[in-house]
Design a protein around this motif. Sequence first.
Motif, short mmCIF file in Angstrom:
data_model
loop_
_atom_site.label_atom_id
_atom_site.label_comp_id
_atom_site.label_asym_id
_atom_site.label_seq_id
_atom_site.Cartn_x
_atom_site.Cartn_y
_atom_site.Cartn_z
N ILE A 204 -25.49 52.52 87.09
CA ILE A 204 -25.15 51.62 85.98
C ILE A 204 -24.58 50.32 86.55
CG2 ILE A 204 -23.75 51.36 83.91
CD1 ILE A 204 -23.70 54.42 83.74
N PRO A 205 -25.17 49.18 86.21
CA PRO A 205 -24.62 47.91 86.67
C PRO A 205 -23.22 47.70 86.08
CG PRO A 205 -26.86 47.63 85.83
CD PRO A 205 -26.42 49.01 85.45
N VAL A 206 -22.41 46.91 86.76
CA VAL A 206 -21.05 46.64 86.26
C VAL A 206 -21.12 45.74 85.03
CG1 VAL A 206 -19.91 46.91 88.49
CG2 VAL A 206 -20.82 44.68 87.84
N SER A 207 -20.21 45.99 84.10
CA SER A 207 -20.06 45.11 82.96
C SER A 207 -19.08 44.00 83.32
CB SER A 207 -19.55 45.89 81.74
OG SER A 207 -18.32 46.53 82.04
N LEU A 240 -16.89 46.50 94.35
CA LEU A 240 -16.13 45.52 95.14
C LEU A 240 -15.65 44.42 94.21
CD1 LEU A 240 -15.18 44.42 97.90
CD2 LEU A 240 -17.35 43.17 98.03
N TYR A 241 -14.34 44.14 94.28
CA TYR A 241 -13.74 43.10 93.44
C TYR A 241 -13.33 41.92 94.31
CZ TYR A 241 -13.41 46.56 89.67
OH TYR A 241 -13.71 47.49 88.70
N GLN A 242 -13.64 40.72 93.82
CA GLN A 242 -13.23 39.48 94.47
C GLN A 242 -12.31 38.72 93.51
OE1 GLN A 242 -14.11 38.31 97.50
NE2 GLN A 242 -15.89 39.55 98.10
N PHE A 243 -11.24 38.13 94.07
CA PHE A 243 -10.25 37.40 93.26
C PHE A 243 -10.31 35.92 93.62
CE2 PHE A 243 -8.92 41.76 93.58
CZ PHE A 243 -8.50 42.07 92.29
N TYR A 244 -10.24 35.05 92.57
CA TYR A 244 -10.42 33.62 92.78
C TYR A 244 -9.30 32.83 92.11
CZ TYR A 244 -15.20 35.03 93.93
OH TYR A 244 -16.29 35.64 94.47
N HIS A 245 -8.93 31.73 92.77
CA HIS A 245 -8.03 30.73 92.17
C HIS A 245 -8.76 29.40 92.23
CE1 HIS A 245 -4.64 27.69 92.68
NE2 HIS A 245 -4.61 28.05 91.41
N GLU A 246 -9.11 28.88 91.04
CA GLU A 246 -9.88 27.64 90.94
C GLU A 246 -11.16 27.75 91.79
OE1 GLU A 246 -9.18 25.63 88.77
OE2 GLU A 246 -7.02 25.80 88.36
N ASP A 247 -11.84 28.90 91.67
CA ASP A 247 -13.11 29.19 92.36
C ASP A 247 -12.97 29.27 93.87
OD1 ASP A 247 -14.61 29.42 90.05
OD2 ASP A 247 -15.01 27.27 89.96
N VAL A 248 -11.75 29.35 94.38
CA VAL A 248 -11.52 29.57 95.81
C VAL A 248 -11.09 31.02 95.99
CG1 VAL A 248 -10.16 28.91 97.83
CG2 VAL A 248 -10.89 27.17 96.17
N THR A 249 -11.73 31.71 96.93
CA THR A 249 -11.47 33.14 97.13
C THR A 249 -10.07 33.37 97.66
OG1 THR A 249 -13.81 33.51 97.62
CG2 THR A 249 -12.26 35.23 98.27
N GLU A 278 -14.31 38.87 90.11
CA GLU A 278 -15.73 39.23 90.08
C GLU A 278 -15.89 40.69 90.51
OE1 GLU A 278 -19.15 36.53 91.56
OE2 GLU A 278 -18.79 37.96 93.20
N ALA A 279 -16.78 41.42 89.81
CA ALA A 279 -17.06 42.82 90.13
C ALA A 279 -18.53 42.93 90.54
CB ALA A 279 -16.78 43.73 88.95
N ASP A 280 -18.79 43.72 91.59
CA ASP A 280 -20.16 43.87 92.08
C ASP A 280 -20.32 45.27 92.69
OD1 ASP A 280 -22.73 43.53 92.93
OD2 ASP A 280 -22.29 42.02 94.45
N ASN A 281 -21.35 46.01 92.24
CA ASN A 281 -21.66 47.32 92.84
C ASN A 281 -23.07 47.35 93.42
OD1 ASN A 281 -23.15 47.32 90.48
ND2 ASN A 281 -22.49 49.35 89.80
N GLY A 282 -23.58 46.17 93.75
CA GLY A 282 -24.91 46.09 94.34
C GLY A 282 -26.03 45.96 93.35
N LEU A 283 -25.72 46.02 92.05
CA LEU A 283 -26.74 45.93 91.00
C LEU A 283 -26.60 44.63 90.22
CD1 LEU A 283 -26.55 49.61 89.69
CD2 LEU A 283 -28.11 48.66 91.39
N GLY A 284 -25.84 43.69 90.78
CA GLY A 284 -25.62 42.43 90.08
C GLY A 284 -24.14 42.20 89.82
N ALA A 285 -23.65 41.03 90.20
CA ALA A 285 -22.22 40.72 90.05
C ALA A 285 -21.94 40.18 88.65
CB ALA A 285 -21.78 39.71 91.10
N GLN A 286 -20.70 40.44 88.17
CA GLN A 286 -20.24 39.94 86.87
C GLN A 286 -18.88 39.28 87.07
OE1 GLN A 286 -21.65 39.88 83.89
NE2 GLN A 286 -23.52 41.02 84.36
N ARG A 287 -18.69 38.12 86.41
CA ARG A 287 -17.46 37.34 86.56
C ARG A 287 -16.63 37.46 85.28
NH1 ARG A 287 -17.17 33.01 90.31
NH2 ARG A 287 -15.00 32.34 90.55
N SER A 288 -15.33 37.54 85.44
CA SER A 288 -14.42 37.63 84.30
C SER A 288 -14.21 36.25 83.69
CB SER A 288 -13.07 38.20 84.73
OG SER A 288 -12.35 37.23 85.50
N GLU A 289 -13.57 36.23 82.51
CA GLU A 289 -13.12 34.97 81.94
C GLU A 289 -11.92 34.46 82.76
OE1 GLU A 289 -12.20 35.49 77.87
OE2 GLU A 289 -14.28 35.77 77.24
N GLU A 290 -11.70 33.15 82.70
CA GLU A 290 -10.58 32.57 83.44
C GLU A 290 -9.26 32.81 82.70
OE1 GLU A 290 -11.46 28.48 84.13
OE2 GLU A 290 -12.48 28.92 86.04
#
Length: 391
Positions: A204-207, A240-249, A278-290
């Motif tokens: 199941i791709p991440v929501s 895998l979760y990535q965290f961003y501040h003003e689009d900087v990792t 951002e969440a990604d499990n290899g089936l497509g990444a999804q970005r949260s609201e800011e």
Amino acid sequence: MLLRLLLLICAPLCEPIELLLIASPSQPTEGSPVTLTCRTQPHPQSSDDGPQFRFFRDERVLRLGWSRSRELQIAAVRREDSGFYRCEAKTTAPKVLRSRIFQLDVRRVPISDVSLETQPPGGQVTEGGKLVFICSVAKGTGNITFIWYKGALGLNLGKKTQHSLTAEFELPEVRKSDAEQYYCAADNGYGFMPSGLVSITVRIPVSRPVLTITAPGAQAAVGDVVELHCEAPRGSPPILYQFYHEDVTLGSSSAPSGGGASFNFSLTAEHSGNYSCEADNGLGAQRSEEVTLNFTGRRSASDPPRTPPRPVPREFTYLNSPAPVQLPPTYENVNAVSGDEIYSLVYSNQQEQASAAVVPLETHIESKDPLDIYSRLRKANVTDEDYEDAM
């Protein structure tokens, strides 16, 4: 003498001719070539005006009727070609010779080695994708009936009958409930033979993930330790979760078993602004609201950085009071590490004296000297005994 000579001359011509039909091989296997030959016995002398032949199966004429060829060839005989055959021959004379009936029995090859494969291979498919089940047999002739089953109880999914060693069944849009074990079976008249089980895993791709920011107080300030927590409501692990501040990792964190992940950092003046994850499990990444984080300026040197406190159990404390007073939750020391600096914050509670005057036991951060603490308590009219109890 003359009569004997006439008999000698007439003997080869006057001898009755017999017509024979021969099949080679006589017991063919389905799919193999067969040749039917119409022979005269004895063989007539060759001439330019030779006989013509035609063949019958179950009293129906084959080919296009009369032919100079004494052979009928079948390139790949089928079970349906079994039947009763005969041939006929004619010369210029009006007499037509007929062979005896020959029964041709075409043997069918039983099915063997039934197998089930999937496309995509490996039994893993993404939710919403297409899944194809391919049922195959190593051997088997004639029309073969294929059936596909789902689960241990054998739910019938579909059925096909065709003259082929393989057949396909398709699930056009896979759902989460399609994660199961599957098998197929094949039959060509000798009974159904099943394949082995194949397990299907639906990934199941991440929501779209949700980002929450937790600060130690109602209003964050420079120096506070802040927690970013990112979690996707749906999605197959690992994530895998990535965290961003003003689009900087800022950093990343993994959730091997699914769920969410957190990232902690100490606030500086540059950390004000918009955050996302951002969440990604290899089936497509999804970005949260800011999420926007605003905070106050730098704290004084006497007001160290804070982290969200952890509560400890309530207890009763007695301090020159005729009756016990239940204290609100007290928080234990919580250390926040930033680089080589280690911060510590101690919260204490207010207690009540016998004279009904409220004496605040302050949070002594600017000084950890016991003599300084003792001096402050003495100014608040706290006795030595009370000081020992408070310490």
